[in-house]
Scaffold this active site. Structure first.
Site, short mmCIF file in Angstrom:
data_model
loop_
_atom_site.label_atom_id
_atom_site.label_comp_id
_atom_site.label_asym_id
_atom_site.label_seq_id
_atom_site.Cartn_x
_atom_site.Cartn_y
_atom_site.Cartn_z
N ARG A 59 1.09 -1.50 0.29
CA ARG A 59 -0.39 -0.32 0.33
C ARG A 59 0.78 1.59 0.34
O ARG A 59 0.03 2.16 -0.82
CB ARG A 59 -0.81 0.13 1.53
CG ARG A 59 -2.74 -0.53 0.89
CD ARG A 59 -3.20 -0.44 2.09
NE ARG A 59 -2.81 -1.61 3.21
CZ ARG A 59 -3.26 -2.12 3.66
NH1 ARG A 59 -3.73 -2.72 3.67
NH2 ARG A 59 -3.57 -2.85 5.06
N PHE A 90 -11.06 -4.55 -5.73
CA PHE A 90 -10.81 -4.90 -4.47
C PHE A 90 -10.93 -4.59 -3.40
O PHE A 90 -9.90 -5.23 -2.32
CB PHE A 90 -10.26 -7.66 -4.36
CG PHE A 90 -11.34 -7.55 -5.87
CD1 PHE A 90 -11.44 -8.32 -5.53
CD2 PHE A 90 -10.37 -7.64 -7.11
CE1 PHE A 90 -11.50 -9.04 -7.31
CE2 PHE A 90 -10.40 -8.41 -8.19
CZ PHE A 90 -11.70 -9.18 -8.05
N ASP A 105 -15.91 -3.14 -4.21
CA ASP A 105 -15.65 -4.44 -3.58
C ASP A 105 -17.25 -5.11 -3.91
O ASP A 105 -18.30 -4.21 -3.87
CB ASP A 105 -15.71 -4.21 -2.40
CG ASP A 105 -15.20 -5.54 -1.63
OD1 ASP A 105 -13.86 -5.56 -2.19
OD2 ASP A 105 -16.21 -6.25 -1.17
N SER A 106 -17.49 -5.84 -3.98
CA SER A 106 -19.45 -6.81 -4.61
C SER A 106 -19.68 -6.48 -2.41
O SER A 106 -21.02 -6.71 -2.61
CB SER A 106 -18.23 -8.09 -4.57
OG SER A 106 -18.07 -8.85 -3.76
N ALA A 129 -20.27 -0.79 -4.97
CA ALA A 129 -20.52 -2.29 -4.22
C ALA A 129 -20.94 -2.51 -5.73
O ALA A 129 -22.61 -2.93 -6.29
CB ALA A 129 -21.94 -1.97 -3.58
N ASP A 168 -6.22 -7.06 -6.22
CA ASP A 168 -6.50 -7.48 -4.82
C ASP A 168 -7.34 -9.04 -4.09
O ASP A 168 -8.24 -8.63 -3.82
CB ASP A 168 -5.62 -7.29 -3.73
CG ASP A 168 -5.18 -7.21 -2.36
OD1 ASP A 168 -4.52 -7.87 -2.33
OD2 ASP A 168 -5.77 -6.57 -1.36
N CYS A 194 -3.15 -13.71 -2.85
CA CYS A 194 -3.04 -14.44 -1.69
C CYS A 194 -3.00 -15.40 -1.25
O CYS A 194 -3.39 -16.72 -0.43
CB CYS A 194 -3.73 -13.49 -0.19
SG CYS A 194 -4.71 -13.72 -1.06
N1 SAH Z 1 -6.83 -5.19 -1.01
C1 SAH Z 1 -7.83 -5.04 0.55
C2 SAH Z 1 -8.00 -6.38 0.40
C3 SAH Z 1 -9.07 -7.36 -0.32
S1 SAH Z 1 -10.04 -8.61 0.17
C4 SAH Z 1 -6.63 -4.75 1.75
O1 SAH Z 1 -5.64 -3.89 1.35
O2 SAH Z 1 -7.46 -4.33 2.29
C5 SAH Z 1 -11.05 -9.45 -0.93
C6 SAH Z 1 -11.65 -8.59 -0.85
O3 SAH Z 1 -12.71 -8.48 -2.62
C7 SAH Z 1 -13.35 -8.48 0.09
O4 SAH Z 1 -13.58 -7.33 0.40
C8 SAH Z 1 -14.09 -9.44 -0.66
O5 SAH Z 1 -15.68 -8.77 -0.39
C9 SAH Z 1 -14.27 -8.97 -2.46
N2 SAH Z 1 -14.57 -9.68 -3.14
C10 SAH Z 1 -14.69 -10.47 -3.46
N3 SAH Z 1 -15.19 -11.35 -4.42
C11 SAH Z 1 -15.36 -10.10 -5.20
C12 SAH Z 1 -16.27 -9.96 -6.82
N4 SAH Z 1 -16.86 -10.84 -7.14
N5 SAH Z 1 -15.82 -8.26 -7.09
C13 SAH Z 1 -15.45 -7.72 -6.45
N6 SAH Z 1 -14.90 -8.07 -5.20
C14 SAH Z 1 -15.17 -9.47 -5.04
#
Ligand code: SAH
Length: 396
Positions: free
Chosen positions: A215, A231, A253-254, A280, A300, A340
């Site tokens: 970050r 994400f 994010d979803s 969202a 991510d 990850c």
């Molecule tokens: N980048 C973040 C961590 C990401 S965790 C940080 O720095 O803290 C992964 C995220 O992906 C979660 O919040 C989850 O809600 C989201 N997610 C999972 N599937 C998804 C999709 N199909 N579309 C959008 N977001 C999604």
């Protein structure tokens, strides 16, 4: 020392333990000796000729033992306290404990701190503890006591967040909740930025401390760019991009809840700043219609593969996602892309980005290769501990 149950390995199966790898797979076990063995017990591991190899927690599953020590020693309160002390000493050594700008860090990283099955994240006075084995769960009160002794006044509360992390067949019923103190202070600092951490309801321990250094790197790439943080979860990358002088930052994010926390976090750090918007919506839906809109994209995603059997499908998912972002990014754009998934290797990840680039028909150069930060140490004998992989690429 009281008599402990013993597991005897098949001939030749002692090799990985003699190289200090901390797992015993169930297929390596020839038989059991001594007192009755139940999940969570401390067990001694012997080679086929009854020589002592190691001790660890017994688990019913494909990993039968997670090793705690390669020495004959008593596993009591002092053992746990010493291991936690060592973990804390490492965080002091890398400048994370008592840091005026950062008070959120991983205090215990499983095998990387010689405490397999235990994860502890520290957020401004609260230690959020996740147990992944019955053995660790059974000593949770000793762990909480050791944390109090090691951290002293720094510790205000310990929150047990093991409901979703224990093997689901295990004969214990963990309930999330405070096991020491109680804290209403939910704002933590990372490199001077404020984050609301919801350990009671949020994913994992409430925040992804493992992306701290990455970050921070975003900040240096963001000046005058239009940024998509895909994400975003609680918005981590977005605020660094804003501080780095981005023109526009969009967080996607979803999860509605994640978007709500992201918006709250923006307000905490940059009240009223119109550069940021959060949506969202599903990643693929969003990426399908953004043609040429962004020149810095962060991908991510959550772990697409949690198990070795699904690696192939997961790689396809990652490839589709990365190809989509590479098709859509502006010429001269920069992509930060991560995985990850522990079961996906660095090489597989890189080959995946290579095929995504070829599919998108873009010229791509690797600028930097990223991994997890110093508070997520990797035991050299346990390479599986290196789970976070990332690439920064320049797209022509
Ligand atoms: N980048 C973040 C961590 C990401 S965790 C940080 O720095 O803290 C992964 C995220 O992906 C979660 O919040 C989850 O809600 C989201 N997610 C999972 N599937 C998804 C999709 N199909 N579309 C959008 N977001 C999604």
């Amino acid at each position: 020392m009281t008599e402990r149950p013993q597991l005897v390995l098949k001939q030749g199966k002692e090799q990985s333990l003699s190289r200090f790898h901390p797992w015993v797979f169930s297929g390596a076990v020839k038989g059991v000796k001594g007192p009755e063995l139940t999940e969570g017990d401390i067990v001694e591991v012997l080679d086929s000729e009854d020589n002592f190899l190691a001790i660890g927690h017994y688990i019913i599953g494909s990993i039968a033992v997670r090793i705690l020590s390669f020495n004959q020693e008593v596993i009591d309160y002092d053992f746990w306290k010493n291991r936690i002390q060592k973990a804390f000493d490492l965080r002091c050594a890398v400048g994370l404990a008592d840091n005026a700008n950062t008070n959120a860090f991983r205090l215990v990283h499983g095998e990387g701190d010689y405490l397999p099955g235990l994860i502890i994240d520290f957020y401004n006075g609260t230690a959020v503890v996740q147990m992944h084995t019955v053995g660790m769960y059974l000593v949770k009160d000793l762990i909480a006591k050791a944390l109090q002794e090691v951290l002293g006044d720094r510790l205000k509360s310990v929150f047990n967040k093991s409901e979703g992390t224990m093997p689901y067949k295990a004969d214990v019923e963990p309930v999330n909740g405070y096991i020491y103190g109680k804290s209403s202070e939910k704002i933590a600092l990372e490199n001077g930025l404020k984050f609301k951490v919801d350990w009671e309801r949020g994913q994992k321990t409430g925040f992804f401390v493992d992306q701290r250094d990455n970050r921070s790197l975003i900040e240096h790439y963001s000046s005058n760019r239009e940024v998509l943080n895909m994400f975003c979860y609680t918005g981590g990358f977005s605020f660094y991009a804003m501080r780095g002088g981005a023109k526009v930052v969009h967080s996607v994010d979803s999860s509605e809840r994640a978007i709500q926390i992201t918006n709250d976090n923006v307000e905490l750090n940059f009240p009223g700043d119109k550069r940021h918007e959060a949506f969202a919506v599903d990643a693929f839906k969003y990426l399908n219609k953004i043609k040429n809109k962004y020149d810095l994209i962060i991908l991510d995603p959550p772990a697409f593969a949690k198990h070795i059997n699904v690696v192939k499908n997961a790689l396809q998912g990652y490839r589709r996602l990365n190809a989509k972002a590479l098709e859509q990014i502006r010429p001269g754009g920069i992509l930060f892309t991560f995985s990850c998934s522990q079961v996906i290797t660095k090489e597989q990840f890189r080959t995946m980005v290579f095929s995504a680039a070829a599919r998108a028909g873009r010229k791509v150069r690797i600028l930097q290769q990223l991994t997890q930060p110093a508070d997520h140490p990797v035991d050299i004998y346990h390479p599986e501990g290196e789970y976070l992989k990332g690439l920064v690429v320049y797209v022509e």
